[in-house]
Enzyme design. Sequence first.
Site, PDB file in Angstrom:
ATOM      1  N   HIS A 103       0.824  -1.207   0.000  1.00 24.93           N
ATOM      2  CA  HIS A 103       0.000   0.000   0.000  1.00 24.93           C
ATOM      3  C   HIS A 103       0.861   1.260   0.000  1.00 24.93           C
ATOM      4  CE1 HIS A 103      -3.139  -2.733   2.175  1.00 24.93           C
ATOM      5  NE2 HIS A 103      -3.124  -2.939   0.863  1.00 24.93           N
ATOM      6  N   HIS A 105      -6.788  -0.239   3.104  1.00 25.79           N
ATOM      7  CA  HIS A 105      -6.283  -0.905   1.913  1.00 25.79           C
ATOM      8  C   HIS A 105      -6.590   0.044   0.759  1.00 25.79           C
ATOM      9  CE1 HIS A 105      -5.880  -5.001   3.840  1.00 25.79           C
ATOM     10  NE2 HIS A 105      -6.425  -4.234   4.779  1.00 25.79           N
TER      11      HIS A 105
END
Length: 583
Positions: free
Chosen positions: A518, A561
Amino acid sequence: MMLIALSILLCTNAVKATALTYDYAIVGGGATGLALGVRLSEDPTKKVVVLEAGESGIGNPNITNLRLNSNNFGTPNDWQFVTAPQADVGNRTQAQVQGRVLGGGGAINSGMYLRGNKAEYDALETLGATGWNWDSMYAAVKRSEHFTPPSQAEIDALGLTYNRAFHGNSGPISVAMQAVNVSHFFPDYAVPTLRNLGHDMNLDPNGGFHNGPSWEFLTILPDSSTRSYAVSGYYLPAINRTNLHVLTESQVCKILWASNNNSGALATATGVAYIQFDASGSPQTHTLNAKNVIVSAGPLNTPKVLELSGIGDPSVLGSLGIDVVVDLPGVGANLCNQVITAASYRIKNETVDAGNAIRSAIIDIQPYEGFLNATDLARAEELLQTKPALLSQAQFDVMKKLIKEGVPQFEIAWNIAADANNVSTLTFDRLILSKPFSRGFVHINSTDPLDPPVIDPKYLSAPIDKFLFVKGIQYTRKIVDTEPLKSIVVGPISPNSSVQTEDDFINFVNTISTSEHHFVGTAAMTPRNEGGVVDPSLLVYGTSNVRVADLSVISNLPGIHTVSLAYTVAERAAELINAGDRS
């Protein structure tokens, strides 16, 4: 060695050009780049080309079936990047999975869909991204989403909850909740245990408040394992547009500049050079002309494209003999990513049916008070007195403010599975430090466009990060010691029962923890004099027609996320670019 030399030569002296001039050349066909290309091509008067280094992946079951996503890791659909040794996680290198296929990370990720807290998005505007706040980004992300609620039967069976108003109705990306093959362990044991810990269920974490446990949402077609992503949602419905060209297996090596760029004037791009491999496997470089260039290669590759094009820190460029087109030291700096590990516990035989959920059915995302005791809170406050290296003072101040406002800092995902002997294991398979203070960098160390960049995220280099990560893992021991879960847990598997002290858990982190995927921040949307790379319209400082549109521009990572954020950037970028064209 000959291949390297040839690729350098080809990108220096392009061998083939196309006569067509595009209005927009988009470098990278990932989740953001491909979605943005489709949105811009909705105007039939605009010619758009998207260049993706990887293959199309269309029809590949490892992409289309969300259960098989990890089968892409370490394959040509993954850039297969590796970090420099990370001094604060046992001096280990870390594999960095990044999508190298049309649709990018959205084509190979786990499909988890989550938005952060309103305050995290508003903080981006505080850091200089004027107009990028919760209201504008919430509206943008809902344009990308088509949410299908679970059926009443599914709601009744599991106790699923959601808020329809938090979701988009008609966007290209299908979002749904897991309701098929989900074990009753979750409503019968997980939810009551969480409540006994004081963690009340969040009815829906996508409306600007994602604190606490909630049922998990996925980018998936409802009641299936079929992935929804930029290719299936955005591109395939638009594939026959004559003004949209998508070139796969076409790796951009640099931006091309007008020859009359004068000192002090804004640099003007005229197109890009890109590499394709011929039938013999030899790289061939081509060029194409464009009125505007949009770099959407992702937080690890966007700095590489900019630096190879002469945009970046003069010390980095000068060491490789690259002429400086725009002096921007912030390119490749401010690299931020999460660290992750797992903890597992054996469940008593024949007490629960493990089911067969696609992903963790419940996630619990907690602020400090949710997983730290009074002593830990005092220690955290002490560690927050010192700004970590490479983190700007502005970001440090913003992050401390978010902590005080109760923004979550740690994610615990619940999963249960059974082996061939029907022995069940509870695994907290995502223990994630959601908002790390550690910052690193990514830079080129070669002029060969086929060479990977040097990636040094400096994981857990901020003392507060190591402390919080360890405490979050330790907290799972408290979870399994809470009823009704306690009554069916046999004991720990990993970390095993010999891991007891804080030093034991630190050693576990140093030997077992890995990297999430990420990344953000390497072309930050902050003021130029504070290390920023792009302005709020996404224009690269010092240029007239080069933009960045991907997660690189997000200066501070929301604790989520990031696939929802990738589509947010695409929709917001299309909005801004189209508005600029009309002005």
